[in-house]
Write an enzyme that holds these catalytic residues in place. Structure first.
Site, PDB file in Angstrom:
ATOM      1  N   PRO A  24       0.750  -1.332  -0.094  1.00  0.00           N
ATOM      2  CA  PRO A  24       0.178   0.032   0.037  1.00  0.00           C
ATOM      3  C   PRO A  24       0.928   1.049   0.056  1.00  0.00           C
ATOM      4  O   PRO A  24       1.581   1.439   0.934  1.00  0.00           O
ATOM      5  CB  PRO A  24      -0.874   0.016   1.419  1.00  0.00           C
ATOM      6  N   CYS A  68       3.896   3.473   8.539  1.00  0.00           N
ATOM      7  CA  CYS A  68       4.342   4.584   7.996  1.00  0.00           C
ATOM      8  C   CYS A  68       5.195   5.567   8.668  1.00  0.00           C
ATOM      9  O   CYS A  68       4.776   5.680   9.577  1.00  0.00           O
ATOM     10  CB  CYS A  68       2.963   5.305   7.753  1.00  0.00           C
ATOM     11  N   ASN A  91       9.401  -7.313   3.672  1.00  0.00           N
ATOM     12  CA  ASN A  91       9.179  -6.016   2.680  1.00  0.00           C
ATOM     13  C   ASN A  91      10.469  -5.388   2.928  1.00  0.00           C
ATOM     14  O   ASN A  91      11.010  -5.221   4.123  1.00  0.00           O
ATOM     15  CB  ASN A  91       7.818  -5.354   3.174  1.00  0.00           C
ATOM     16  N   GLY A  92      11.031  -4.876   1.800  1.00  0.00           N
ATOM     17  CA  GLY A  92      12.031  -3.882   1.843  1.00  0.00           C
ATOM     18  C   GLY A  92      13.139  -4.380   0.756  1.00  0.00           C
ATOM     19  O   GLY A  92      13.816  -5.559   0.964  1.00  0.00           O
ATOM     20  N   GLN A 116      -6.428  -0.867   3.950  1.00  0.00           N
ATOM     21  CA  GLN A 116      -5.452  -0.488   4.758  1.00  0.00           C
ATOM     22  C   GLN A 116      -6.058   0.860   5.462  1.00  0.00           C
ATOM     23  O   GLN A 116      -6.375   1.879   4.823  1.00  0.00           O
ATOM     24  CB  GLN A 116      -4.003  -0.269   4.383  1.00  0.00           C
ATOM     25  N   GLY A 127       7.021  -2.974  -3.273  1.00  0.00           N
ATOM     26  CA  GLY A 127       6.483  -1.725  -3.260  1.00  0.00           C
ATOM     27  C   GLY A 127       7.123  -0.632  -4.402  1.00  0.00           C
ATOM     28  O   GLY A 127       6.651  -0.701  -5.536  1.00  0.00           O
ATOM     29  N   HIS A 169       8.187  -4.530   7.393  1.00  0.00           N
ATOM     30  CA  HIS A 169       9.321  -3.889   6.498  1.00  0.00           C
ATOM     31  C   HIS A 169      10.670  -3.665   7.393  1.00  0.00           C
ATOM     32  O   HIS A 169      10.624  -3.417   8.582  1.00  0.00           O
ATOM     33  CB  HIS A 169       8.848  -2.686   6.360  1.00  0.00           C
TER      34      HIS A 169
END
Length: 329
Positions: free
Chosen positions: A18, A102, A204-205, A72, A228, A171
């Site tokens: 997202p 975030c 993630n990352g 989300q 992403g 992440h």
């Protein structure tokens, strides 16, 4: 087969992250066409949903071709997040996802997003209330910690699993790192391999190539990967990774013709969804990435950004095909 609740999402699912001002329905459409297994909406403000803010409500738009999809939400107030989750559930996604990752100042420094990593008991309480409020599966995306000195990701994973979340995406950076430095997947691996953790763990990352996806899959043992930034202007990455997993072969990059056709598809949906003016304006952020690496493309990219109408944009795209196709790009 990886499952979130009763939702099957593949043997090793590839998730579209997202991303604010990116992961809208037009962008999700081209990612789905190119192999994304599970996608999420842009993060949506809980306060915006409760106030019936038009921008927040529009982000609830989902389409059948996108399924399975998660909505989300983010916020710092427990009651607002409970009610926002209920509103999001009415849009009938497959799942509700909570943003605890975030890092941007306007979100995190108000105690939402990654800011809640400074108050793990509140994170646990908020999650528990959301799980109780909705019937859909609840998942979470978070970071390793606020900074290096506050990394408690195993504790976070255990506490969130304990109150009922059904998958966790991590992440591999702290909030302090923002998007700088290298993501630390070893800590994601520790969560995945912890004997008390039984829900799917997604990493993630930094995944930006099929080779890296395969390496990280084999090295860290996660249940799937969330992609992403590498998908922005390059939705083909999902199928390229899947092909590499299956065959060990690297697919050739998309041809100029494929790039142009995908841009046209993306633009068409953007205009249909947002209207001519806004649809054309918001599409402009994607052109640089779609045509990255093409020698001499800069003047044509500038024209795409300046062109005010859908029909004229199509003409510029056709001209790009004629000019650069003739030189074998």
């Amino acid at each position: 087969m990886v499952k979130i609740g009763d939702i099957e999402i593949g043997e090793f699912p590839l998730l579209l992250a997202p991303m604010e001002d990116v992961s809208d329905p037009p962008f999700r459409a081209v990612c789905k066409e190119n192999g994304a297994d599970l996608m999420y909406t842009e993060f949506i403000s809980s306060e915006g949903l409760i106030r019936d803010a038009a921008k927040s409500l529009q982000k609830l738009d989902i389409y059948d071709y996108e399924r399975p999809i998660g909505i989300q939400i983010f916020g710092d107030k427990i009651e607002s997040m409970r009610e926002a989750a209920a509103i999001a559930e009415e849009a009938n996604p497959e799942l509700i996802d909570i943003n605890y990752g975030c890092p941007v100042k306007k979100v995190a420094c108000k105690g939402a997003g990654a800011g809640i990593l400074l108050d793990i008991p509140k994170m646990e309480e908020m999650t528990a209330e959301i799980v109780k409020r909705v019937e859909k599966p609840v998942t979470v995306k978070t970071r390793l910690g606020w900074d290096h000195d506050t990394i408690k990701i195993i504790e976070v994973a255990k506490r969130l699993q304990g109150v009922g979340i059904q998958a966790l995406t991590i992440h591999g950076r702290t909030r302090a790192q923002m998007y700088k430095g290298e993501a630390d997947w070893s800590l994601i691996e520790e969560v995945k391999n912890h004997p008390d953790i039984h829900i799917p763990i997604f990493g993630n990352g930094d995944i930006d190539s099929p080779e890296k996806a395969k390496l990280y899959r084999e090295t860290y043992g996660v249940d799937g990967i969330m992609i992403g930034r590498a998908a922005i202007g390059y939705p083909w990455i999902f199928n390229e990774i899947k092909h590499y997993f299956a065959t060990g072969e690297i697919l050739p990059p998309p041809t100029l013709e494929q790039r142009i056709e995908t841009v046209k598809s993306h633009l068409k949906f953007s205009v249909e969804w947002k209207g001519d003016k806004k649809g054309i304006f918001e599409m402009r952020r994607h052109y640089t990435n779609y045509f990255r690496g093409i020698q001499g493309i800069k003047p044509y990219r500038a024209r795409l950004v300046e062109t005010p109408t859908f029909e004229d944009t199509l003409l510029v795209l056709d001209e790009i095909g004629e000019v650069f196709g003739a030189v074998g790009v």
